[in-house]
Design an enzyme around this catalytic site. Structure first.
Site, mmCIF file in Angstrom:
data_model
loop_
_atom_site.group_PDB
_atom_site.id
_atom_site.type_symbol
_atom_site.label_atom_id
_atom_site.label_comp_id
_atom_site.label_asym_id
_atom_site.label_seq_id
_atom_site.Cartn_x
_atom_site.Cartn_y
_atom_site.Cartn_z
ATOM 1 C CG PHE A 150 38.843 46.728 32.310
ATOM 2 C CD1 PHE A 150 38.085 45.478 31.752
ATOM 3 C CD2 PHE A 150 38.089 47.876 32.010
ATOM 4 C CE1 PHE A 150 37.086 45.692 31.046
ATOM 5 C CE2 PHE A 150 37.272 48.178 31.314
ATOM 6 C CZ PHE A 150 36.386 47.010 30.808
ATOM 7 C CG PHE A 247 45.814 36.350 30.495
ATOM 8 C CD1 PHE A 247 46.274 37.349 31.341
ATOM 9 C CD2 PHE A 247 44.996 35.597 31.092
ATOM 10 C CE1 PHE A 247 45.910 37.990 32.218
ATOM 11 C CE2 PHE A 247 44.471 36.016 32.280
ATOM 12 C CZ PHE A 247 44.711 37.300 33.014
ATOM 13 C CG LEU A 248 49.741 33.291 25.395
ATOM 14 C CD1 LEU A 248 50.605 33.745 24.090
ATOM 15 C CD2 LEU A 248 48.569 32.424 25.035
ATOM 16 C CB CYS A 258 37.212 38.388 38.777
ATOM 17 S SG CYS A 258 37.634 39.689 40.156
ATOM 18 N NE ARG A 326 37.643 37.080 47.237
ATOM 19 C CZ ARG A 326 37.201 38.529 47.052
ATOM 20 N NH1 ARG A 326 36.028 38.802 46.906
ATOM 21 N NH2 ARG A 326 38.350 39.392 46.687
HETATM 22 C C1 UGA Z 1 40.869 39.729 36.206
HETATM 23 C C2 UGA Z 1 41.265 40.556 35.260
HETATM 24 O O1 UGA Z 1 42.577 40.284 34.694
HETATM 25 C C3 UGA Z 1 41.172 41.986 35.526
HETATM 26 O O2 UGA Z 1 41.223 42.743 34.167
HETATM 27 C C4 UGA Z 1 39.955 42.089 35.801
HETATM 28 O O3 UGA Z 1 39.438 43.537 36.126
HETATM 29 C C5 UGA Z 1 39.517 41.454 37.240
HETATM 30 O O4 UGA Z 1 39.626 40.050 37.169
HETATM 31 C C6 UGA Z 1 38.019 41.680 37.817
HETATM 32 O O5 UGA Z 1 37.205 41.436 37.104
HETATM 33 O O6 UGA Z 1 38.124 42.352 38.800
HETATM 34 P P1 UGA Z 1 42.276 39.092 38.562
HETATM 35 O O7 UGA Z 1 41.086 38.247 39.311
HETATM 36 O O8 UGA Z 1 42.962 40.180 39.444
HETATM 37 O O9 UGA Z 1 42.161 40.000 37.167
HETATM 38 O O10 UGA Z 1 43.349 37.978 38.262
HETATM 39 P P2 UGA Z 1 44.380 37.809 36.953
HETATM 40 O O11 UGA Z 1 45.744 38.369 37.082
HETATM 41 O O12 UGA Z 1 43.538 38.113 35.655
HETATM 42 O O13 UGA Z 1 44.479 36.194 37.247
HETATM 43 C C7 UGA Z 1 43.341 35.338 36.976
HETATM 44 C C8 UGA Z 1 43.760 33.965 37.229
HETATM 45 O O14 UGA Z 1 44.582 33.475 35.743
HETATM 46 C C9 UGA Z 1 44.824 33.503 37.880
HETATM 47 O O15 UGA Z 1 44.614 32.227 38.906
HETATM 48 C C10 UGA Z 1 46.026 33.371 37.367
HETATM 49 O O16 UGA Z 1 47.103 32.807 37.945
HETATM 50 C C11 UGA Z 1 45.570 32.887 36.142
HETATM 51 N N1 UGA Z 1 46.694 33.150 34.890
HETATM 52 C C12 UGA Z 1 46.833 34.519 34.565
HETATM 53 C C13 UGA Z 1 47.444 32.252 34.584
HETATM 54 O O17 UGA Z 1 47.063 30.950 35.005
HETATM 55 N N2 UGA Z 1 48.369 32.420 33.450
HETATM 56 C C14 UGA Z 1 48.343 33.488 32.874
HETATM 57 O O18 UGA Z 1 49.225 33.718 32.014
HETATM 58 C C15 UGA Z 1 47.705 34.855 33.492
#
Ligand code: UGA
Length: 428
Positions: A150, A247-248, A258, A326
C-alpha cells in the site's frame, strides 16, 4: 521457522523499497532485476527513482552487507526462504492487468526454488493470481502468499515503515503467517486471510480511493455552482471519522501508475464474472471529464479562445515528490490544451526531459514568461514560494488557475494576479 534470506524480483519503487527496508531489519536480501544497467548502478549505490530516504537505505544495506543486487532472478534465488515478486503489471490494451512479467518469472523460477520456499505476490494482480502462480511454478513444496503493498510513490519508504496494516493471504496459512512475521518490527495490524481476499483488498482499497476522489471533484463543481467553499465543505465532512479528512482534495483528476490501472482492471474482472460495478465505472468516467472541465474553466476565465493562447503549466508529475509521468493528470490537461490550439510551456521541478507538444523549461519563471494564463496542475511546495509579484511582471495576462487549490489567493491578489481555484470562489 522465521525467514531471514529473502529475494526480491523487480527493483522498481515497490521492489527496491521492500528490499531495502527488509534489509534494514537485518534480513539478508538480494534484489534482482533484468535491467543490467540498473543493477550496476544500484551496486554502486545509485538509485534512479526519486523516492525520499531510499538512497540512504540502499547505501546502508550495501555497507552492512545485508543488501545485494543480481542481474536476473535465477542468479538470486538459490538459498532464498522467501521470493517477493515485485514486477510490473501494467494495463494491457483491453484494460486488464498484463501478467506477462509475473508469468515469465514464475516459469523461470519453477525448477530453481529451494524446497519450502514461499513465493510472495507483491505486485498488484487480479484475483486468482496466487493460485495461477502456484500452478505455473508446478511445485507442491513451495507456497504462494498474496501480500499486497500500500505504498504511495514519493513516500514509499515512510509508508513501508509505518503501515496501516499488513495483508497476507494464502491457501497455506502457516506460510502466510511466516510472511506476516517479517513485518513484526513494524507493529501493524495483520489481516491474514485467503489469497482471493488479499488480492481483492488491494483493488477494493485503491478503487475506493478513486471513487472518493471523483466524488470530491463533483462536490467541488457543486461548490462553484452554489457559492460554497470546498475546503470548508471537506473539513466539515472529514471531521466525521467514518469519512475522514484524507483524500478529499479536489484536483484536475486522479492519476498515476496505480489508481487508473487498478480501476480498469477491477472493472474488467467484475465484467468477466458478470458483476455490474456501475459506481466504479462512473468514477472513471467522471475522472476523464474532470480534466476537460479544468480546461473549459480555464478557457472561460481567460475570456478568449485557447487557440493561439500561451499557457504556462506549473507541474507535470502526477503528484509532487515524484518524477513519474505515468497516468499524470497534468499531461492529460496539457494534451487537451494543445488539442485546443494553445501553446503550452511547462515546468516541473523533477521532470527535465522533452515531451511531445509541450515545451519543457528548467525554471518556473521561464514557464510563466509572456503567458496569457498560468495553470497549476501539480502541487509542488516550491510553487507556493515563487516570487508572485515577479511572476505578474513576467506574464502577459493576469490569470492564475490553480487546479490544486495550492496557492495562497491573498498573496496572488496582492501581486495583482487574478486567482481562480477548484470549488472555490474568487478572492474578495
Ligand atoms: C496509490 C495508493 O494511494 C497507495 O495506497 C497504493 O499502494 C498505490 O497507489 C499502489 O497501488 O501502488 P500512488 O499511486 O502513489 O498511491 O498515488 P496517490 O498518492 O494515491 O495519488 C493518486 C492520485 O490521486 C494522484 O493523481 C493525486 O494527485 C490524486 N489525489 C490524491 C487527489 O487528487 N486528491 C487527494 O486528496 C489525494
Amino acid at each position: 521457522m522465521s525467514i531471514h534470506r529473502i529475494t526480491v524480483v523487480g527493483a522498481g519503487y515497490v521492489g527496491l523499497t521492500t528490499g531495502a527496508c527488509l534489509a534494514s531489519f537485518g534480513h539478508r536480501v538480494v534484489c534482482a532485476d533484468v535491467d543490467a544497467g540498473k543493477i550496476a548502478r544500484l551496486r554502486a549505490g545509485k538509485v534512479d527513482i526519486l523516492e525520499a530516504g531510499l538512497p540512504e537505505l540502499v547505501a546502508a544495506g550495501l555497507a552492512a552487507g545485508t543488501l545485494a543486487f543480481e542481474v536476473g532472478a535465477a542468479a538470486a534465488v538459490q538459498d532464498a526462504e522467501a521470493v517477493f515478486l515485485c514486477v510490473p503489471t501494467p494495463m494491457a490494451a483491453d484494460g486488464t492487468a498484463d501478467l506477462s512479467a509475473v508469468a515469465s518469472v514464475a516459469a523461470e523460477l519453477g525448477a530453481l526454488l529451494p524446497a519450502g520456499c514461499v513465493v510472495v505476490n507483491k505486485s498488484t494482480v487480479p484475483v486468482g493470481t496466487a493460485e495461477w502462480v502456484r500452478r505455473l511454478l508446478g511445485r507442491d513444496d513451495v507456497a504462494v502468499v498474496s501480500n499486497p503493498e500500500f505504498l504511495r510513490e514519493g513516500s514509499a519508504v515512510h509508508d513501508f515503515l509505518h503501515p496501516d496494516r499488513i495483508v497476507v493471504g494464502s491457501a497455506d496459512e502457516p506460510a502466510a503467517r511466516r510472511i506476516a512475521e517479517l513485518y513484526s518490527p513494524l507493529r501493524a495490524p495483520v489481516v491474514c486471510t485467503n489469497a482471493a481476499s488479499a488480492e481483492l483488498i488491494k483493488y477494493a482499497a485503491n478503487c475506493f480511493l478513486a471513487v472518493k476522489l471523483s466524488y470530491v471533484n463533483a462536490v467541488a463543481e457543486l461548490c462553484e455552482t452554489f457559492g460554497a467553499e470546498i475546503d470548508a465543505v471537506t473539513a466539515g465532512m472529514g471531521h466525521d471519522p467514518r469519512i475522514g479528512q484524507a483524500f478529499l482534495r479536489p484536483g484536475p483528476g486522479w492519476g498515476g501508475p496505480c489508481l487508473p490501472k487498478d480501476a480498469s482492471a477491477l472493472l474488467r474482472l467484475a465484467e468477466g464474472r458478470g458483476v455490474r460495478f456501475d459506481l466504479l465505472q462512473a468514477a472513471v468516467d467522471d475522472n476523464a471529464r474532470q480534466s476537460r472541465r479544468v480546461v473549459r474553466r480555464l478557457a472561460d476565465e481567460l475570456g478568449k479562445p485557447l487557440d493561439g493562447a500561451r499557457i504556462g503549466l506549473l507541474g507535470l508529475a502526477f503528484k509532487p515528490g515524484t518524477n513519474d509521468l505515468r497516468g499524470s493528470p497534468a499531461l492529460q490537461v496539457a494534451e487537451l490544451l494543445a488539442d485546443a490550439g494553445a501553446e503550452v510551456v511547462a515546468h516541473d521541478p523533477a521532470v527535465h526531459r522533452e515531451l511531445p507538444r509541450i515545451t519543457v523549461v528548467g525554471d518556473a519563471y521561464l514557464a510563466v514568461k509572456e503567458v496569457d494564463a498560468v495553470l497549476l496542475v501539480t502541487e509542488w511546495p516550491q510553487f507556493r514560494e515563487l516570487d508572485w509579484p515577479a511572476v505578474a511582471d513576467l506574464m502577459d495576462g493576469g490569470l492564475v488557475f490553480d487546479a490544486r487549490n495550492h496557492l495562497d489567493p491573498a498573496v496572488l491578489e496582492r501581486s495583482g494576479l487574478r486567482w481562480r481555484g477548484i470549488g472555490r470562489q474568487a478572492a474578495a
